[in-house]
Enzyme design. Structure first.
Site, PDB file in Angstrom:
ATOM      1  N   TYR A  31       0.731  -1.235   0.019  1.00 50.82           N
ATOM      2  CA  TYR A  31       0.156  -0.021  -0.082  1.00 50.82           C
ATOM      3  C   TYR A  31       0.834   1.253  -0.045  1.00 50.82           C
ATOM      4  O   TYR A  31       2.059   1.004   0.193  1.00 50.82           O
ATOM      5  CB  TYR A  31      -0.891   0.098   1.091  1.00 50.82           C
ATOM      6  CG  TYR A  31      -0.181   0.587   2.683  1.00 50.82           C
ATOM      7  CD1 TYR A  31       0.645  -0.394   3.172  1.00 50.82           C
ATOM      8  CD2 TYR A  31      -0.543   1.722   3.238  1.00 50.82           C
ATOM      9  CE1 TYR A  31       1.300  -0.199   4.529  1.00 50.82           C
ATOM     10  CE2 TYR A  31       0.085   2.032   4.373  1.00 50.82           C
ATOM     11  CZ  TYR A  31       0.987   1.143   4.896  1.00 50.82           C
ATOM     12  OH  TYR A  31       1.542   1.557   6.126  1.00 50.82           O
ATOM     13  N   LYS A 147       6.377  -1.577   1.805  1.00 49.64           N
ATOM     14  CA  LYS A 147       5.360  -1.061   2.358  1.00 49.64           C
ATOM     15  C   LYS A 147       4.126  -2.269   2.378  1.00 49.64           C
ATOM     16  O   LYS A 147       3.017  -1.977   1.639  1.00 49.64           O
ATOM     17  CB  LYS A 147       4.948   0.480   1.937  1.00 49.64           C
ATOM     18  CG  LYS A 147       4.211   1.271   2.796  1.00 49.64           C
ATOM     19  CD  LYS A 147       4.376   2.658   2.598  1.00 49.64           C
ATOM     20  CE  LYS A 147       3.395   3.472   3.576  1.00 49.64           C
ATOM     21  NZ  LYS A 147       3.371   3.584   4.900  1.00 49.64           N
ATOM     22  N   GLU A 179      12.667   2.882  13.774  1.00 53.39           N
ATOM     23  CA  GLU A 179      11.664   3.860  13.405  1.00 53.39           C
ATOM     24  C   GLU A 179      10.580   3.899  14.276  1.00 53.39           C
ATOM     25  O   GLU A 179      10.594   3.360  15.571  1.00 53.39           O
ATOM     26  CB  GLU A 179      11.156   3.834  11.884  1.00 53.39           C
ATOM     27  CG  GLU A 179      10.426   2.160  11.792  1.00 53.39           C
ATOM     28  CD  GLU A 179      10.027   2.286  10.283  1.00 53.39           C
ATOM     29  OE1 GLU A 179       9.876   3.298   9.402  1.00 53.39           O
ATOM     30  OE2 GLU A 179       9.924   1.076  10.012  1.00 53.39           O
ATOM     31  N   LEU A 203      10.989   1.624   6.863  1.00 58.11           N
ATOM     32  CA  LEU A 203      10.373   2.028   5.494  1.00 58.11           C
ATOM     33  C   LEU A 203      11.372   3.325   4.950  1.00 58.11           C
ATOM     34  O   LEU A 203      11.305   4.320   5.799  1.00 58.11           O
ATOM     35  CB  LEU A 203       8.910   2.463   5.799  1.00 58.11           C
ATOM     36  CG  LEU A 203       8.421   2.778   4.631  1.00 58.11           C
ATOM     37  CD1 LEU A 203       7.912   1.683   3.665  1.00 58.11           C
ATOM     38  CD2 LEU A 203       7.041   3.776   4.618  1.00 58.11           C
TER      39      LEU A 203
HETATM   40  N1  PDD Z   1       2.960   5.456   7.219  1.00 61.26           N
HETATM   41  N2  PDD Z   1       7.597   4.171   8.764  1.00 61.26           N
HETATM   42  C1  PDD Z   1       6.205   3.398   8.826  1.00 61.26           C
HETATM   43  C2  PDD Z   1       6.325   2.119   9.743  1.00 61.26           C
HETATM   44  C3  PDD Z   1       5.312   4.061   8.321  1.00 61.26           C
HETATM   45  O1  PDD Z   1       4.033   3.436   8.506  1.00 61.26           O
HETATM   46  C4  PDD Z   1       5.355   5.244   7.869  1.00 61.26           C
HETATM   47  C5  PDD Z   1       4.286   6.228   6.730  1.00 61.26           C
HETATM   48  C6  PDD Z   1       6.384   5.977   7.461  1.00 61.26           C
HETATM   49  C7  PDD Z   1       6.729   7.407   6.935  1.00 61.26           C
HETATM   50  O2  PDD Z   1       6.579   7.320   5.783  1.00 61.26           O
HETATM   51  P1  PDD Z   1       6.107   8.543   4.629  1.00 61.26           P
HETATM   52  O3  PDD Z   1       6.890   9.725   5.290  1.00 61.26           O
HETATM   53  O4  PDD Z   1       6.539   8.018   3.234  1.00 61.26           O
HETATM   54  O5  PDD Z   1       4.532   8.631   5.197  1.00 61.26           O
HETATM   55  C8  PDD Z   1       7.570   5.407   8.191  1.00 61.26           C
HETATM   56  C9  PDD Z   1       1.727   5.656   6.691  1.00 61.26           C
HETATM   57  C10 PDD Z   1       1.447   7.322   6.589  1.00 61.26           C
HETATM   58  C11 PDD Z   1       0.582   4.909   7.138  1.00 61.26           C
HETATM   59  O6  PDD Z   1       0.872   3.808   7.274  1.00 61.26           O
HETATM   60  O7  PDD Z   1      -0.493   5.410   7.164  1.00 61.26           O
END
Ligand code: PDD
Length: 286
Positions: A31, A147, A179, A203
C-alpha cells in the site's frame, strides 16, 4: 464517496472484493499513502514510485502504468472534492482458490487495486505542541522496506503505546532505534539531526527524504546513522515524520521530558522548511 477499483473510479458501494482475496487471507499486498494540500498532490511521483517498487519486491505488477495511476488519483481527489487530505492505495494479489501459500500465476489471477480518500486538515496545534511516545521492542519482520499491508507488528506496538497513554511507539532492536510504528524516528543532539539509514529495517519514508533534502539545503548537519535508546534519553529534541504528521515533535518519552519537554528550535525550523517545500508544489497552506 468515489473510490478507485482496479482501473476505474466507482461509487464505494459498487466495490466487490472476494473473501478469498489473498490480501484478506494472507495480507499479501502492498500500500501507500499520499497527501494533497489545496487539492494538489505533494510528492506524488515519489509515492507512486514507492508503490511500484514495493509491488516489484513481492513480484507483483500494477494493472496500469505510473502515468495512468497518477491521472486516476488526480481525478479521484477532484471528484471527492479533497482539498487537504490523504489517499490510501492498496494492491493485493487477488483471488487464490484453493487457499495456497505459493503465489498463483499472475497471468491467470489479476491483482486487485483500490484507493480511498479521507479529508484530513493539518493539525497545527498538535504540530506546535508535539506528541508523546513509548519505547517498544521492534518485533516486525526483516523487510520493513516493503510497504506491506501486513502491519500486525506495527499496530501491536502502537497499541502498547496507547495503553500507556502515549501517542506513538518508538521501536528498537537490541537498543538501536529503528523507526516508529507508523512514522520515521529522528533525534537532534548538539544541532545535528540523526535518523536511521535506509535498508531492510525501516520504511524509506518520503517525508524523510524531503526533510533530509531541505535540512541539507539549509546547511543543518544531518547524519543518517543509527542511534540508541540511551542516545534518545540524552537527546536535545526528538521527532517523528510521516506523510500525515509531517515533522511532529515528540516532547515526552516513557513519561520523561525530551530536552525542555516542548518543541525545540531545530524541529520548528524543519517544520517551516517542510511547509515551504509543500508550498512550492501545492501553493500557500498557512
Ligand atoms: N505510514 N515508517 C512507517 C512504519 C510508516 O508506516 C510510515 C508511514 C513512515 C513514513 O513514511 P512517509 O513519510 O512516506 O509517509 C515510516 C503511513 C502514513 C501509514 O501507514 O498510514
Amino acid at each position: 464517496m468515489k473510490v478507485i477499483w482496479n482501473n476505474e473510479i466507482v461509487e464505494r458501494s459498487e466495490v466487490k472484493i472476494d473473501m478469498e482475496d489473498r490480501g484478506y487471507q494472507f495480507a499479501d499486498g502492498v500500500y501507500d499513502v499520499v497527501r494533497a494540500y489545496n487539492g494538489k498532490f505533494f510528492t506524488l511521483n515519489e509515492h507512486v514510485d514507492r508503490l511500484f517498487s514495493s509491488a516489484e519486491k513481492i513480484e507483483m505488477a500494477l494493472p496500469f502504468t505510473k502515468e495512468e495511476l497518477k491521472q486516476l488519483l488526480s481525478k479521484l481527489i477532484q471528484e471527492n472534492n479533497i482539498d487537504t487530505g490523504n489517499v490510501y492505495m492498496q494492491l493485493t494479489r487477488g483471488i487464490g482458490i484453493p487457499r495456497n501459500h505459493s503465489y498463483p500465476d499472475s497471468e491467470l489471477i489479476p491483482p486487485v487495486f483500490t484507493a480511498t480518500t479521507t479529508i484530513v486538515p493539518r493539525d497545527q496545534t498538535k504540530m506546535d505542541q508535539g506528541i508523546t511516545a513509548f519505547i517498544v521492542p521492534d518485533m516486525r519482520w526483516l523487510r520493513c522496506d516493503i510497504k506491506s499491508i501486513s502491519l500486525l507488528g506495527n499496530i501491536m506496538a502502537k497499541h502498547e503505546a496507547h495503553k500507556k497513554g502515549c501517542d506513538e511507539a518508538i521501536l528498537h532492536r537490541d537498543g538501536v532505534v529503528t523507526e516508529c510504528s507508523s512514522s520515521n524516528a529522528w533525534m537532534i543532539k548538539n544541532d545535528t539531526i540523526y535518523t536511521h539509514p535506509d535498508g531492510n529495517l525501516i520504511l524509506p519514508g518520503i517525508t524523510k527524504i524531503m526533510l533530509l533534502k531541505v535540512a541539507r539545503k539549509a546547511g543543518i548537519p544531518v547524519k543518517e546513522e543509527v542511534f540508541t535508546i540511551k542516545d534518545l534519553e540524552e537527546a536535545d529534541e526528538v521527532f517523528a515524520s510521516s506523510t500525515t504528521i509531517e515533522a511532529m515533535p515528540i516532547t515526552h518519552i516513557n513519561g520523561n521530558p525530551v530536552g525542555q519537554g516542548k518543541r525545540g528550535p531545530v524541529v520548528e525550523k524543519l517544520q517551516q522548511l517542510y511547509v515551504e517545500a509543500v508550498e512550492e508544489q501545492c501553493g500557500q497552506i498557512r
